[in-house]
Design a protein around this motif. Structure first.
Motif, short mmCIF file in Angstrom:
data_model
loop_
_atom_site.label_atom_id
_atom_site.label_comp_id
_atom_site.label_asym_id
_atom_site.label_seq_id
_atom_site.Cartn_x
_atom_site.Cartn_y
_atom_site.Cartn_z
N LEU A 14 32.14 -44.69 -8.75
CA LEU A 14 32.97 -45.68 -9.15
C LEU A 14 32.93 -46.77 -8.19
O LEU A 14 32.85 -48.07 -8.69
N PHE A 15 32.80 -46.68 -7.04
CA PHE A 15 32.68 -47.50 -5.94
C PHE A 15 31.19 -47.83 -5.38
O PHE A 15 31.00 -48.56 -4.35
N LYS A 16 30.30 -47.41 -6.01
CA LYS A 16 28.98 -47.58 -5.72
C LYS A 16 28.51 -49.08 -5.52
O LYS A 16 28.97 -49.89 -6.39
N GLY A 17 28.12 -49.39 -4.42
CA GLY A 17 27.61 -50.88 -4.23
C GLY A 17 28.68 -51.35 -3.40
O GLY A 17 28.33 -52.83 -3.01
N LEU A 18 29.80 -50.95 -3.00
CA LEU A 18 30.80 -51.61 -2.51
C LEU A 18 30.97 -51.38 -0.79
O LEU A 18 30.65 -50.04 -0.81
N ALA A 19 31.04 -52.21 0.01
CA ALA A 19 31.05 -51.99 1.51
C ALA A 19 32.55 -51.24 1.48
O ALA A 19 33.48 -51.29 0.71
N GLU A 20 32.73 -50.66 2.60
CA GLU A 20 34.01 -49.95 3.04
C GLU A 20 35.12 -50.92 3.07
O GLU A 20 36.14 -50.49 2.42
N ASN A 21 34.87 -52.11 3.64
CA ASN A 21 36.11 -53.15 3.73
C ASN A 21 36.43 -53.65 2.23
O ASN A 21 37.75 -53.63 2.03
N GLU A 22 35.59 -53.59 1.27
CA GLU A 22 35.58 -53.85 -0.24
C GLU A 22 36.65 -53.02 -0.66
O GLU A 22 37.49 -53.20 -1.67
N ILE A 23 36.28 -51.57 -0.60
CA ILE A 23 37.25 -50.56 -1.21
C ILE A 23 38.60 -50.48 -0.66
O ILE A 23 39.45 -50.57 -1.65
N ILE A 24 38.70 -50.56 0.62
CA ILE A 24 39.89 -50.75 1.13
C ILE A 24 40.73 -51.74 0.73
O ILE A 24 41.83 -51.62 0.15
N ASP A 25 40.35 -52.95 0.51
CA ASP A 25 40.75 -54.40 0.04
C ASP A 25 41.19 -53.95 -1.55
O ASP A 25 42.36 -54.36 -1.88
N LEU A 26 40.35 -53.35 -2.23
CA LEU A 26 40.80 -52.89 -3.48
C LEU A 26 41.94 -52.23 -3.83
O LEU A 26 42.71 -52.18 -4.29
#
Length: 220
Positions: A14-26
């Protein structure tokens, strides 16, 4: 968010292509809870309401169908990063089509349907990833349905040939126990053992513990 939970989300399609910080922000934009399950503990029963997205962040979950005659079919084994029954989250009165239980001590991150909609609206990559997940699930289930129509010998032969291709060898390591493999194929354990014995007697395969050597693939 602890590191194990973050690693589980990073492994999720589901979070493929997202950076670690982007996942955290989401994840800061939504509400979620992490639930812990002991080995054998039930996460959901067939027919339970499906109102959350459940992501395995550690451990393993087994999805099974229990027949009225006591027959068990293991539909899938979910590892860290896997979504549990994602296709039924947005179905009106959606229910779990399978029973899900922990194979070992496991942790599952749970997000409500409304918060999943929020994530989808915040990043179009999430929506495209969800489409890919659902498409792969349809393909997987189509193959499962085809498997149900096979004879015991065809199911065992198909499993051996699939593992040969996956492991790149005529000598395959079977990581599942006999009972787990029987559940995977949707057959009784004694039927599996009898079929393996017959294949060995016919000189098609050679069995050494959990290793199967294919002697004559033409007869599988």
């Amino acid at each position: 968010m602890d590191i194990d939970t973050l690693n589980g989300l990073k492994a999720c399609q589901l979070f493929k292509g997202l950076a670690e910080n982007e996942i955290i922000d989401l994840m800061h934009q939504v509400r979620y809870r992490v639930h812990e399950y002991e080995r054998g503990e039930v996460v959901a029963l067939t027919g339970d309401p499906c109102r959350h997205a459940n992501i395995v962040v550690s451990g393993e979950m087994s999805a099974k169908i229990y027949g009225s005659s006591g027959r068990v079919i293991r539909m899938n084994l979910h590892h860290s990063g896997h979504l549990l029954a994602p296709a039924f989250l947005f179905v009106k009165d959606g229910q779990y089509p399978v029973a899900i239980e922990a194979v070992c001590k496991s942790r599952v991150l749970r997000i409500g349907a409304d918060d999943v909609r929020t994530i989808l609206s915040l990043d179009p990559r999430i929506a495209m990833n969800l489409i890919a997940i659902l498409s792969n699930n349809i393909s997987f289930l189509t193959k499962k349905v085809g498997l149900l129509s096979m004879t015991v010998r065809e199911k065992v032969g198909n499993y051996i040939k699939t593992e040969m291709k996956r492991q790149g060898s005529k000598s395959i390591a079977v990581t599942l126990s006999r009972q787990q493999l029987a559940d995977e194929l949707g057959i009784q354990k004694y039927s599996l053992q009898r079929c393996l014995h017959e294949l060995q007697e016919e000189g098609v395969i050679r069995i050494d513990g959990r290793r199967i050597d294919v002697v004559d693939i033409r007869l599988l």
